[in-house]
Design a protein around this motif. Structure first.
Motif, short mmCIF file in Angstrom:
data_model
loop_
_atom_site.label_atom_id
_atom_site.label_comp_id
_atom_site.label_asym_id
_atom_site.label_seq_id
_atom_site.Cartn_x
_atom_site.Cartn_y
_atom_site.Cartn_z
N ALA A 194 0.77 -1.17 -0.08
CA ALA A 194 -0.04 0.07 0.08
C ALA A 194 0.76 1.25 0.06
O ALA A 194 0.52 2.40 -0.66
N ASP A 195 1.96 1.41 0.49
CA ASP A 195 3.20 2.25 0.67
C ASP A 195 3.39 2.67 -0.80
O ASP A 195 3.89 3.78 -1.09
N THR A 196 3.58 1.69 -1.43
CA THR A 196 4.13 1.70 -2.82
C THR A 196 3.34 2.86 -3.48
O THR A 196 3.95 3.80 -4.21
N VAL A 197 2.02 2.74 -3.61
CA VAL A 197 1.11 3.67 -4.23
C VAL A 197 1.18 4.94 -3.48
O VAL A 197 1.16 6.17 -4.20
N THR A 222 3.62 6.47 -1.81
CA THR A 222 4.82 7.10 -2.38
C THR A 222 4.80 7.65 -3.66
O THR A 222 5.33 8.81 -4.04
N LEU A 223 4.33 6.76 -4.53
CA LEU A 223 4.32 7.30 -5.78
C LEU A 223 3.60 8.33 -6.14
O LEU A 223 3.78 9.36 -7.22
N GLU A 224 2.21 8.60 -5.20
CA GLU A 224 1.52 9.60 -5.73
C GLU A 224 1.97 11.00 -5.22
O GLU A 224 1.66 12.03 -5.42
N LYS A 225 3.07 11.05 -4.59
CA LYS A 225 3.83 12.25 -4.21
C LYS A 225 4.65 12.86 -5.12
O LYS A 225 4.93 14.10 -5.06
N TYR A 226 5.08 12.18 -6.26
CA TYR A 226 5.84 12.55 -7.21
C TYR A 226 5.31 13.08 -8.38
O TYR A 226 4.31 12.76 -8.89
N ASN A 227 5.93 14.23 -9.13
CA ASN A 227 5.38 14.62 -10.52
C ASN A 227 6.43 14.25 -11.42
O ASN A 227 7.25 14.55 -11.63
N ILE A 228 6.03 13.22 -12.04
CA ILE A 228 6.52 12.45 -12.94
C ILE A 228 6.36 13.10 -14.53
O ILE A 228 5.27 13.40 -14.84
N LYS A 229 7.32 13.14 -15.23
CA LYS A 229 7.47 13.75 -16.32
C LYS A 229 6.99 12.85 -17.39
O LYS A 229 6.21 13.02 -18.39
N TYR A 288 -1.90 -3.52 -10.09
CA TYR A 288 -3.06 -2.65 -10.56
C TYR A 288 -2.97 -1.10 -10.08
O TYR A 288 -3.13 -0.31 -10.84
N GLU A 289 -3.20 -1.21 -8.87
CA GLU A 289 -3.34 0.36 -8.46
C GLU A 289 -1.97 0.98 -8.52
O GLU A 289 -1.89 2.20 -8.70
N ILE A 290 -0.62 0.40 -8.44
CA ILE A 290 0.43 1.14 -8.88
C ILE A 290 0.45 1.66 -10.14
O ILE A 290 0.93 2.88 -10.50
N LYS A 291 -0.12 0.76 -11.02
CA LYS A 291 0.26 1.31 -12.64
C LYS A 291 -0.98 2.37 -12.78
O LYS A 291 -0.68 3.34 -13.35
N LYS A 292 -2.12 2.32 -12.20
CA LYS A 292 -3.07 3.38 -12.35
C LYS A 292 -2.61 4.69 -11.76
O LYS A 292 -2.70 5.64 -12.31
N ALA A 293 -1.89 4.86 -10.50
CA ALA A 293 -1.42 5.80 -10.07
C ALA A 293 -0.07 6.49 -10.98
O ALA A 293 0.16 7.77 -10.91
N ALA A 294 0.75 5.59 -11.59
CA ALA A 294 1.66 5.93 -12.40
C ALA A 294 1.14 6.96 -13.48
O ALA A 294 1.84 7.98 -13.69
N ILE A 295 0.27 6.37 -14.13
CA ILE A 295 -0.49 6.97 -15.11
C ILE A 295 -1.24 8.28 -14.76
O ILE A 295 -0.92 9.50 -15.31
#
Length: 259
Positions: free
Chosen positions: A155-158, A160-167, A190-197
């Motif tokens: 759950a922390d993976t998602v 943490t990912l949501e904190k970053y502004n990814i180019k 699943y949720e990790i991929k959606k958060a990255a997008i």
């Protein structure tokens, strides 16, 4: 995603990997009450991915998530070509996300001439490649290593990912359906991929030519959400036609045998 939802996804993955699991085993593995086990199992049964058997549950879908090593050995030249073509999109100073997968990790191999590129990833193979490049900063997302995908998930993976502004995000897929659904075989991813997008300015789908017409358990995106699709030059004409109809730009990566 809340802890309950993440736990249920973990439970789903656990049952799929072990095929037949007792209720007591689920209680022990997830350290929850038997009443909570029953409630979680009921959700999964209603979803249709598992069914109840005497004393436990079993998976309705066998062999959907193929081990990393087996997937890695398929169409290696095509995957390398896709990774090389994708790396040409990266610029000095970019913050990029490298998705878990057997194609996306090859992007790292072609970033050696760049400076101050930050790679954000849960992909163990990408991390191992990136640490060798002095011009690449590495941010490893937290989590427990999922061996079937060689990636860190929790759950922390998602969060943490949501904190970053990814180019730029470089995404993987288990398969692309004929109507353009981008699918994935791992509930934990699943949720990790959606958060990255959601958190990326540009999203690139990296696939080898074997993926078209295949469907995995979960749909995490539509092909129209992609800035570009990068695929090796042996891809099916049906896939190119799909991208044309959906107005999605395709980059055909030349394999070494045809370069």
């Amino acid at each position: 995603m809340g802890m309950k939802s993440f736990r249920i996804k973990q439970m789903e993955q656990y049952i799929m990997e072990h095929d037949l699991v007792s209720m007591e085993e689920l209680r022990s593995v997830f350290d929850i009450s038997m009443n909570t086990v029953r409630l979680d199992v009921t959700q999964l049964v209603n979803k249709g991915v598992i069914r109840k058997v005497y004393g436990g549950v079993c998976s309705n879908q066998k062999g959907n998530l193929i081990p990393f090593e087996e997937r890695q050995s398929k169409n290696i030249q095509g995957k390398i070509a896709v990774g090389k073509a994708a790396a040409l999109l990266v610029r000095d100073g970019d913050i990029i996300y490298i998705d878990s997968g057997t194609t996306t990790m090859y992007v790292i191999d072609y970033l050696g001439e760049l400076n101050n590129v930050t790679v954000l990833t849960n992909n163990l193979n990408a991390i191992n490649r990136a640490v060798l490049l002095p011009g690449v900063n590495v941010i490893s997302l937290p989590g427990t290593l999922e061996r079937k995908t060689n990636s860190f998930v929790s759950a922390d993976t998602v969060r943490t990912l949501e904190k970053y502004n990814i180019k730029k995000a470089f995404m993987a897929s288990s398969g692309i359906t004929e109507n353009g659904m981008v699918t994935n075989a791992s509930p934990l991813e699943y949720e990790i991929k959606k958060a990255a997008i959601e958190n990326s300015d540009e999203v690139y789908l990296l696939i080898d030519s074997s993926k078209f017409g295949k469907s995995a358990m979960l749909t995490y995106a539509n092909i129209t959400e992609m800035s570009k699709v990068i695929v090796d030059d042996h891809t099916d004409e049906g896939f190119l036609s799909l991208c044309e109809r959906k107005n999605v730009e395709v980059v055909l990566a030349k394999t070494e045998t045809e370069a």
